[in-house]
Design an enzyme around this catalytic site. Structure first.
Site, short mmCIF file in Angstrom:
data_model
loop_
_atom_site.label_atom_id
_atom_site.label_comp_id
_atom_site.label_asym_id
_atom_site.label_seq_id
_atom_site.Cartn_x
_atom_site.Cartn_y
_atom_site.Cartn_z
N HIS A 73 -1.70 -1.22 10.97
CA HIS A 73 -2.03 0.15 10.84
C HIS A 73 -3.51 0.44 11.43
CE1 HIS A 73 0.59 -0.05 7.33
NE2 HIS A 73 -0.08 -1.25 6.96
N HIS A 108 8.16 -5.30 4.07
CA HIS A 108 7.54 -6.32 2.93
C HIS A 108 8.63 -6.89 2.20
CE1 HIS A 108 4.04 -4.79 4.86
NE2 HIS A 108 3.95 -3.85 3.95
N ASP A 125 0.06 -6.77 9.10
CA ASP A 125 -0.23 -5.93 8.04
C ASP A 125 -1.72 -5.50 8.22
OD1 ASP A 125 0.24 -4.33 5.97
OD2 ASP A 125 -0.60 -5.79 4.63
O1 LIG Z 1 0.78 -2.53 -0.50
C1 LIG Z 1 -0.20 -1.39 0.09
O2 LIG Z 1 -1.09 -1.08 -0.66
C2 LIG Z 1 0.31 -0.93 1.34
C3 LIG Z 1 -0.39 0.26 1.71
C4 LIG Z 1 -0.03 0.99 2.88
C5 LIG Z 1 -0.47 2.30 3.11
O3 LIG Z 1 -1.35 2.65 2.45
O4 LIG Z 1 0.33 2.75 3.94
O5 LIG Z 1 0.92 0.10 3.76
C6 LIG Z 1 1.28 -1.06 3.51
O6 LIG Z 1 2.12 -1.76 4.45
C7 LIG Z 1 0.86 -1.58 2.27
#
Ligand SMILES: O=C(O)c1cc(C(=O)O)oc(=O)c1
Length: 301
Positions: free
Chosen positions: A29, A181, A254
């Site tokens: 991200h 996941h 991640d």
């Molecule tokens: O488990 C999480 O907190 C999480 C959050 C986000 C997001 O905020 O998009 O993305 C992910 O892949 C995992």
């Protein structure tokens, strides 16, 4: 919500494992930068900036070639930060080394989706985690799946306890699915535990469901054993899944690990999990190159 949080390691180690040429980090991200790309008013966490320069430096440090940038919940349905990062991935050869997955307002029209396609998006994400989003309207989500550009897919993030409840919804989605996941199984149950067996039933229900063998740092008893390798439960539960569904698995760091600020993982250690869940060079090539290329850069195959 006022304090901005840091969830990523400031100096990740160099992994011992070297990924194959062309390896794709297919789940990462970007956050902000906030001054240009403010976070959503509905964001459930407020991170420090983690922008494209940092992401691409990490890509090179870890030995990867490309990224798939998944819109994080803190940016809501405004994909500007993700699109900016994809644009910035262009090298001197004019080739963009990142593509992305967007989160859209389900009312988006075909022209809006086509613009996202031109900017490098190849799928949309539906997030069902109550701690991350206020609502997840299944009917509206289904509606937009009928308008997606050719060859796009849907990425779904959910927790194991709602898998069965989501089955009719997932069954109705007319494009390939990619499960974030692995739907968060309890890896302490082992490879034949309840959660993994339910997940296998989902995979067996359709040939076009893919999954991300990701997040040892989230899924492996972080609070009990404390952070850090060896993440044995994750390796034991996930390796058989990767072996049995080797044409449908993809992998990612991640980074910047949203909401993991209390257990900051070393990305070098995360990369070193790869040979533990995909022991052969052939499996690694599929998980890191062939499979993500089929989803995100099919025109190159
Ligand atoms: O488990 C999480 O907190 C999480 C959050 C986000 C997001 O905020 O998009 O993305 C992910 O892949 C995992």
């Amino acid at each position: 919500m006022s304090d901005r949080i840091i969830s990523w390691h400031s100096a990740p180690s160099k992994p011992a494992y070297t990924p194959p040429a062309g390896a794709v980090d297919a789940h990462c991200h970007v956050f902000g930068p906030m001054a240009r790309f403010p976070f959503s008013a509905k964001a459930k966490y407020l991170p420090e900036d983690a922008g494209p320069d940092q992401l691409f430096a990490l890509r090179d440090h870890l030995g990867f070639s490309r990224n798939v940038i998944v819109q994080a919940s803190c940016h809501g349905t405004d994909n500007a930060a993700t699109l900016d990062a994809i644009a910035k991935s262009e090298g001197p050869d004019g080739f963009k080394r990142a593509r992305g997955v967007a989160v859209v307002d389900p009312a988006v029209d075909e022209a809006g989706l086509a613009a996202l396609h031109d900017a490098g998006i190849r799928g949309i994400r539906f997030n069902f985690l109550k701690r991350l989003v206020d609502d997840a309207p299944k009917d509206k989500f289904l509606d937009v799946t009928a308008r997606l550009p050719e060859s796009w897919h849907v990425v779904i993030y959910f927790e194991a306890d709602i898998l069965e409840e989501l089955r009719p919804f997932m069954d109705a989605i007319p494009v390939p699915l990619v499960i974030d996941h692995m739907g968060r199984p309890d890896v302490r149950q082992g490879p034949d535990g309840k959660d993994m067996m339910a997940f296998r039933r989902l995979l067996d229900s359709r040939e076009d469901i893919w999954f991300k063998a990701t997040c040892p740092e989230r899924l492996d008893a972080v609070k009990e054993g404390g952070m850090g390798a060896p993440w044995d439960n994750f390796a034991a539960a996930v390796a058989p899944l990767v072996a049995d569904y080797q044409d449908r698995v993809i992998w990612g760091t991640d980074w910047p690990h949203p909401n993991m600020q209390d257990e900051i993982a070393d990305d070098g250690h995360i990369v070193d999990m790869i040979p533990r869940i995909a022991p052969s060079a052939a499996l690694q090539e599929k998980m890191l190159v062939t499979n993500p290329m089929r989803l995100y850069w099919p025109e190159e195959l």
